[in-house]
Each structure stands twice: as C-alpha cells, then as structure tokens.
Design an enzyme around this catalytic site. Structure first.
Site, PDB file in Angstrom:
ATOM      1  CG  ASP A 134      -2.066   0.921   1.197  1.00  0.00           C
ATOM      2  OD1 ASP A 134      -1.862   2.125   0.935  1.00  0.00           O
ATOM      3  OD2 ASP A 134      -3.191   0.467   1.425  1.00  0.00           O
ATOM      4  NE  ARG A 169      -4.920   2.725   0.598  1.00  0.00           N
ATOM      5  CZ  ARG A 169      -5.906   1.998   1.089  1.00  0.00           C
ATOM      6  NH1 ARG A 169      -7.164   2.381   0.907  1.00  0.00           N
ATOM      7  NH2 ARG A 169      -5.663   0.896   1.766  1.00  0.00           N
TER       8      ARG A 169
END
Length: 425
Positions: free
Chosen positions: A336, A338
């Site tokens: 990830d 983000r």
C-alpha cells in the site's frame, strides 16, 4: 535573406527560457511563507506562477496533474501562456473556516488552509498585480445515486425536502482540493530528514523537479498527484461547533468499482453506505463528510492494480485470502502507498475534532486520525449484506490483517475455506 530566416518565416523569435533550478541572480527573492500562521497576512500566499512582481515561492505548478495538458494547449496555440484567470464570482458558495487548526503548523501540511480564500486573504497583493491562484474551490451541487433511491424505497432513509428530496436527490456542498505540501512538515510527519525526502522525490520522478535539491529556500511543493473532493452533507456552518455530531467516510479512489460497479471489491458498496450514513446524520442535525481521495489502486496506480488481479487469479491454488496482500507486494514491492498519515489534514482543515460515526474498517485510516488528536466515537463496518460475493476473498483477507469488524475475525480454517472463492472481475 539567410536560409535560417527563410525557414523561420515570420515566426516570432524564441522567448527567453527562465530556469528555476537556482535562485535568479539579482532577481526578486521568494515571497516569504510562515506556515501555520493564523493571520494570512503573516502566513503569506502560495505563489507558483511567473506572472508576479516578486519571486515564486513554490516548486511545481497549480493543477499539477493536468500541467502537461496545459502545456500542450499553449504549444498548440489554443491557450496564451500569459493568460490570467478571471476569478470574478468564483468565491466559495459557503464559508469554510478559519478554524483553530489552521494556526497549528503541525496539523495541516498537505494542503493550503487559505487556498479557497486567496481573493479575500491576499486582496492587496492581487490588486498590486500578483497572480495568486486558489488551490481549493467550494460549490453547491446535487448528488443522485441509485443506492440512495433504493434506501428510500426500503425505508432506511426518508425524504425531508432539505437534505434529501423525494426524487432521491441529495443536496451537498462539494469542495475540490489540490495538494500543497509544506516540505518541512511532510518530512516531520514521516519522521525523516527533509533533505532525504527531497532527494527521494527528485530521484524517483526522474529529476523532474531539480528545485527539490537545489532550492532549499523553496519549502512549498505542488505535487503532480490527484487531489481530494469533499462531499459535505448538512450545514457547513455547523462545522467546528462542539455539539455538532459528525459522520465521516474517507474513501480512496477505486474507479472500477466506484464508477463501473465491479463486484471484485467492496469499494462502491462501502462508499454508498457512507453516503447513506452521512445523509442520515445531516437529517438529524449533524454533518456528514465523504472525503474522496484520488489514490487509485492504493496509490499504486491502475496498471499495477490490474496486474495484481491477474497474478491473484493465476497463482497456484487460485485467488485466496491468505495470499491477497502478498501478490500485491510481489508486483508493486509494497502492499500500500496511500500514506494515510497525511489523510487527517483535510479533517483538521474542516475544524473536525470528533467523529461520531467513522464509516471505515481500516486500521490504517483509524490510527492516523486518532493519533492526530481527532476522537473517533464509533467505528462502523460495512453491513455483511452489502459485500458482493466475489469480494469475500478481499474482505476475509482484510479482516485477517486487522481490519475492524464487529463479527469474529476469520481464523486459519476460514481462510483455507476462502481458497475456493474465485473472482471473475
């Protein structure tokens, strides 16, 4: 006439190219910025164009992710390079702020709190010929989603004529936000040296922004990445008031599901559930917030996302929950990107200090919000009935990885049973 003159015809002589990789010799110094100053006159404007009597103080450009389209329009002769926007009648449709968090330099580091108020906050400079542009816009709109019509028909929502009409239209305030990074604050948020941050961004963008390493005097960066849209349900004037109850869904872009309704994940169902909860909160006199971040495929991008889909389906044993995150990491190198550490900034910009209904199961979102000083009263998981059959592998994997759920977290036996659940996506 020389051959060169004949080839050039009547084209104008090339304009001088202004390099920004080093301070201009004898030129105007950058406009000072005192990030976190509560008074905009002391804070100073973000200046990212050359059309100014003083020096620009930001690396990058406004609407960075669209900058090359703008360059193409200039090169094709469809847009004047000297164009200045006419901002008459573009001021916010409803007032937002200021709130106390705007005066805390550690609370907001990834957007300009004054970005929607440049005409008011820096009117004197604009009147003196400065080209200062907004990075935030606030308007009113109506939203209409099939899921809301279904909620009306099934009696989960009722039309009130104010927030929700009988036709299923929802009255909202929409806020578009471009990213504005205060580099010292970004580095501090991640616990790294600012010089290391600058060097990594310079190298990983192929040297696209040399000012990152040659201009330490420029501490504001307008990165060419997707921004954020806030959908506000209820009265914006209630923001920042101690008694205002708030429902909030922070949603990261998933184009395939959000727009095209793919049943490979829970993104659109959870988004619709968040909208429904926000409508209900606004109807009870509170405020609902849907924060939509352009971070497709966990900010890994859509190409990487689809490659991972292929890898998950083709791996030995087929798609299964215990390999859900591993296959992503095999392709992208990480699970990830983000970086939810920056996500709470928009809530602080809105004056939020407490969220009564947090419409999310993600610990990666919940942790940074509470760590930033925002109280979360109740976490709301997606109802089981809204989980598409083909998204159950994803949901089992996320619960096993620590996602919040009111039901029991699946054990190893459950994950083994999930091996047989395929995706046709």
């Amino acid at each position: 006439m020389s051959d060169f003159q004949r080839l050039r015809g009547n084209r104008p002589a090339p304009r001088r190219i202004v390099l920004t990789s080093h301070p201009a010799s004898g030129g105007a110094p950058p406009v000072p910025i005192a990030w976190g100053a509560a008074d905009p006159a002391l804070r100073g404007p973000v200046v990212a164009t050359f059309n100014n009597p003083g020096g620009r103080n930001a690396i990058g450009t406004h609407a960075g992710q669209y900058a090359l389209y703008r360059a193409l329009a200039v090169a094709a002769g469809q847009l004047s390079a000297e164009h200045r926007p006419d901002f008459r009648d573009t001021t916010p449709a409803v007032p937002i702020g200021p709130f106390p968090q705007w005066g805390d330099p550690g609370r907001i580091v990834s957007l300009d709190p004054w970005g929607h108020l440049v005409g008011e906050a820096f009117a004197g400079r604009i009147g003196a010929g400065w080209d200062i542009r907004p990075t935030i816009a606030v308007t009113r709109a109506r939203m209409n989603m099939p899921e809301i019509g279904l909620a009306l028909r099934e009696g989960r929502l009722a039309a009130d004529g104010e927030v929700l009409t009988a036709a299923g239209d929802v009255r909202v305030t929409k806020i578009a936000i471009e990213p504005v990074w205060w580099l010292p604050g970004i580095a501090a948020r991640f616990g790294i040296a600012e010089s290391d941050l600058r060097r990594a961004m310079f190298e990983q963008t192929g040297g696209m922004f040399p000012e990152l390493v040659t201009r330490p005097d420029l501490q504001v960066f307008l990165p060419p990445i997707g921004g954020t849209t806030v959908y506000l349900f209820g009265e914006a004037a209630r923001l920042g008031q101690a008694g205002t109850r708030i429902a909030c869904r922070v949603h990261d872009e998933c184009n395939g599901s959000d727009v095209f309704g793919s049943d490979i994940c829970t993104c659109r169902p959870y988004l619709a559930h968040g909208v429904e909860a926000c409508i209900a909160m606004a109807q009870r006199g509170g405020v609902g917030l849907v924060v939509y971040n352009r971070k497709e495929g966990r900010a890994l991008g859509e190409v990487t996302k689809f490659l991972v889909y292929n890898a998950r389906k083709r791996q030995p044993g087929g798609d299964r929950a215990e390999a859900y995150f591993t296959r992503t990491e095999c392709v992208a190198g990480v699970q990830d990107m983000r970086f939810q550490e920056l996500m709470p900034d928009v809530l602080h910009w809105l004056g939020v200090t407490r969220v009564d209904e947090w419409i999310s199961m993600s610990g990666m979102k919940h942790g940074p919000v509470t760590a930033s000083g925002i109280e979360v009263v109740r976490r709301v998981p997606i109802p089981e009935a809204l989980i598409p059959a083909d998204a159950q592998v994803e949901m089992d994997a996320k619960k096993a990885a620590g996602y919040f759920a009111e039901a029991a977290v699946p054990d190893a036996a459950e994950l083994t049973r999930a091996k047989g659940r395929g995706l046709d996506g």
